[in-house]
Structures are given as C-alpha cells and as structure tokens.
Scaffold this active site. Structure first.
Site, PDB file in Angstrom:
ATOM      1  N   LYS A  34      95.892  25.751  92.098  1.00 56.33           N
ATOM      2  CA  LYS A  34      94.733  24.915  92.429  1.00 56.33           C
ATOM      3  C   LYS A  34      93.421  25.685  92.242  1.00 56.33           C
ATOM      4  CE  LYS A  34      97.326  21.519  93.105  1.00 56.33           C
ATOM      5  NZ  LYS A  34      98.075  20.993  94.223  1.00 56.33           N
TER       6      LYS A  34
HETATM    7  C1  LIG Z   1      99.166  20.085  94.681  1.00 61.85           C
HETATM    8  C2  LIG Z   1      99.086  18.673  95.128  1.00 61.85           C
HETATM    9  C3  LIG Z   1      99.576  18.253  96.375  1.00 61.85           C
HETATM   10  C4  LIG Z   1     100.414  19.107  97.279  1.00 61.85           C
HETATM   11  O1  LIG Z   1      99.879  20.271  97.690  1.00 61.85           O
HETATM   12  P1  LIG Z   1     100.851  21.511  98.058  1.00 61.85           P
HETATM   13  O2  LIG Z   1      99.913  22.463  98.697  1.00 61.85           O
HETATM   14  O3  LIG Z   1     101.431  22.005  96.778  1.00 61.85           O
HETATM   15  O4  LIG Z   1     101.884  20.997  99.007  1.00 61.85           O
HETATM   16  C5  LIG Z   1      99.389  16.931  96.741  1.00 61.85           C
HETATM   17  N1  LIG Z   1      98.763  16.071  95.943  1.00 61.85           N
HETATM   18  C6  LIG Z   1      98.297  16.423  94.736  1.00 61.85           C
HETATM   19  C7  LIG Z   1      97.599  15.401  93.897  1.00 61.85           C
HETATM   20  C8  LIG Z   1      98.455  17.729  94.285  1.00 61.85           C
HETATM   21  O5  LIG Z   1      98.025  18.065  93.054  1.00 61.85           O
END
Ligand SMILES: *Cc1c(COP(=O)(O)O)cnc(C)c1O
Length: 378
Positions: free
Chosen positions: A192
């Site tokens: 991210k």
């Molecule tokens: C990455 C992501 C999540 C989940 O986050 P995690 O920290 O990996 O559990 C949820 N929604 C979207 C759209 C994402 O890209």
C-alpha cells in the site's frame, strides 16, 4: 537478466527504525505502547476532519470491526462494490451476512449510484429487508462518487463504510479519503501507499466508538484485574513495533503521494496518445493518490490485448497485474446477488496495473516505457 521491477513495493523513509529502536530500548514490544498512540495521533492529525482512529492488525480487521459496530449479524444483507480486493467482502461472510455486489461506473471505476439504488430496492423486494450497510471502495486511490453514494445512503438511512485501504492521501472536494462516511478503513499492508509491514486502521465517528473498537480488538476484556468477558472479542490490535514503522512512514506520506502521481503523469504523457490506450482522469474536485496507475487496452484499436502486454512485460522481468477480478465473478461469491451490467467485467478484461511504486527510478520508468513501446511497434 535485468533486475525485477515490482508493481508496488515497500518504500522506507529512513526514520522508521528510530521508532522501533526506541520501542526496544523502552521494552515496549507489547501489542500496545507509545508508538500505537503516536501513530493514531499522526493519522488523526493527517485526516483532520474526523479525528478518532483505532490502529489495528489489518485493513480486513478494520472492515470486520466496522460491520460489528454497525450490528451486522447472521442473515443480514450488506452491499459491496464488486470490483475490489476480496478483503472488502470477506468480513461480511465472517458475520454470517450476505454480500450484495454492485457494478462500477466508468468515470472512477467505483460503485455505480444507479446500480446501488436498484440493489437497495431489489433487496427490499426480493428478501423483505433493507441492506444493513454499504461498503464502497476508492479503487487504486481514485475516490468514488461520494456525494451521490452518500445522498442515496441518507435517503434510505443506510450507513456507509468507506474502504479507503488504497486511498490514504486522496481527497474528495478537499476532504481526506477515510473521512467521507460513517466509518473509514485504512490498510498498511506491504504493497500500500504506506506500510507497517502489515496493519490497518478504523476511522471512527466519535471517541466512544473508537474506545469500543479497541475493546473488541483486544479480546473484549471487561474492566477488572481478573480476565472477565461479556462479549466475544478479537485479537486485532496493532503492535507497538509495527506502529513504529507507521510513524516513520507518516513522515513521507505526502512525498510518496507526489511520486505516485508523477508515475501516472509519466505513463499518461508517454502513452496516452497511442491508439487503444485509455487512462482514467480525475473529475473536478478530485485528488487521487494514484496508488496504482492502471491503463485500459482496447484491443481493436491497439492491435494487441492487455494479456499480450502483460506477458511481454513479464518476459522483461517487469511485474504488472490485471485489475481486480470482480467479486461476483469469483467462485466463492458467485451465488450472491449482483446488480449491474458488464462495466466491471469489461474493466477486468482490458485493464492492466502498471508498476507504480514511489521508489521507481528514472531508469526503471525508461525500461518500462521501452518494453511497452516494443509491443506497440511490434
Ligand atoms: C488491501 C485492501 C484491503 C485489506 O487490507 P489488509 O490490510 O491487507 O487486510 C481491503 N480493501 C482493499 C480495497 C484493499 O486494497
């Protein structure tokens, strides 16, 4: 062989280890401590408008706790954007509820307001109940049509969970993504825009709900010296070590947003004029963090498919990825209701995410461009 160019890899700012060292020096290696509070404070300051952030172990945990806070339980219906990562939808099923999937519109690739209305009306007609919540997603950092979605949600009196996992640093009419709905969720997973190696946060509407979120995230332990529990709890709190990484990452968030936006500009400038290439521009009042730059390849005009392009880049050791495969097309979610046409399906068919890390070098970008142009000119 050239070194691997990743789609989006962690990019440290330099100060992360100082926060971790401090935690070690003070023996705060527990799942609570000053870095957790500090990271929450940093996020609250950054988000400005809505200042109640609970740091958690993942974005998925944040969505799960938001559903619990909203009282979603067995047999309920929860509306969810179909074009997203499965983590948006999985927690609905954890609660024994039924997801109802919604197609995208073409302007932002996010939840289509018309299909949302159809889904609410359709669920009431078909199942005799109003959906309990709406999960809308800012895909690849591009804000969804928040005014339209909020107006519909208000009309039907249904709360919205804003999945801002990909959109920290994006803005909608000057307001930070993550603060546009009753609940906002953030993710700090490794790929991210900022990362704690793994983590997430729930942006809560007030201090009381933040406290209750943390209560559930730490095994719902009642007050008192012995361990007493009146409710089922979860082990969802962020640790003081990972929060230390988060504190360092907050120092470079805005810089990394600018770098990601520059990647988009680079691709758009060099490829936007080519036949069959289409990029998604920002609507008025919108500021995207451009977490990932995605391009649509219209095969008839381009003379090749997005899969041709993906395979050619893969040969050059350059990682790209198709857009999220819509949830209503996933084997595990096929049996649930879906409202829409084929917008998300087509985006999935022709869309490709290009390398978008804030740590890409000029050399990397030149190599990627050369590899893409080789396919164009083939
Ligand atoms: C990455 C992501 C999540 C989940 O986050 P995690 O920290 O990996 O559990 C949820 N929604 C979207 C759209 C994402 O890209």
């Amino acid at each position: 062989m050239n070194s691997k160019i990743w789609l989006s890899s962690p990019h440290m700012g330099g100060h992360e280890q100082e926060f971790i060292k401090q935690a070690f020096d003070e023996n705060w290696v527990a799942p609570l401590g000053p870095n957790v509070n500090g990271f929450e404070g940093d996020l609250e300051k950054y988000l400005g408008d809505k200042k109640h952030v609970a740091a958690l172990s993942s974005g998925t945990a944040a969505i799960h706790l938001a559903l619990i806070m909203l009282g979603v339980s067995q047999g309920d219906f929860v509306i969810c954007q179909s074009m997203t990562f499965s983590a948006s939808a999985n927690p609905i099923v954890y609660q024994g509820a039924h997801p109802v999937f919604i197609d995208s519109e073409t302007r932002t690739w996010n939840m289509c307001p018309t299909d949302l209305v159809n889904a609410i009306e359709g669920t009431i007609t078909k199942h005799g109940v109003k959906p309990k919540a709406i999960i809308a997603v800012h895909l690849y950092g591009m804000p969804y049509l928040s005014d339209e979605i909020n107006a519909i949600a208000e009309k039907y009196d249904i709360p919205v969970i804003e999945d801002s996992a990909e959109a920290l640093g994006s803005k909608y009419n000057g307001q930070e993504c993550g603060t546009l709905a009753q609940f906002g969720i953030l993710s700090f997973n490794g790929n991210k825009i900022i990362t704690t190696s793994g983590g997430g946060a729930l942006v809560c509407p007030n201090e009381e709900i933040k406290k209750r979120t943390i209560f559930f995230a730490t095994q719902s332990r009642d007050a008192g010296v012995h361990y007493q529990h009146s409710e089922i709890g979860y082990n969802y709190r962020m640790s003081n070590i990972t929060a230390g990484i988060g504190r360092g990452q907050m120092m470079i968030l805005d810089k990394h947003v600018k770098l990601r936006r520059a990647n988009y500009e680079f691709y758009k400038e060099n490829l936007g004029h080519l036949p069959g290439f289409e990029f998604v521009d920002e609507l008025e009042g919108i500021y995207s963090n451009r977490w990932l730059t995605a391009v649509l390849i219209h095969p008839n005009e381009a003379g090749f498919t997005r899969e041709d392009l993906r395979l050619a880049l893969d040969k050059e050791n350059i990682e790209t990825r198709p857009l999220w495969k819509p949830m209503h097309m996933q084997p595990v979610f096929e049996k649930y209701d879906y409202y829409g046409t084929k917008v998300a399906e087509e985006l999935f068919e022709i869309g490709l995410c290009l390398p978008s890390g804030s740590n890409l070098t000029d050399e990397d970008r030149a190599r990627i461009l050369k590899a893409i142009l080789a396919v164009v000119n083939r």
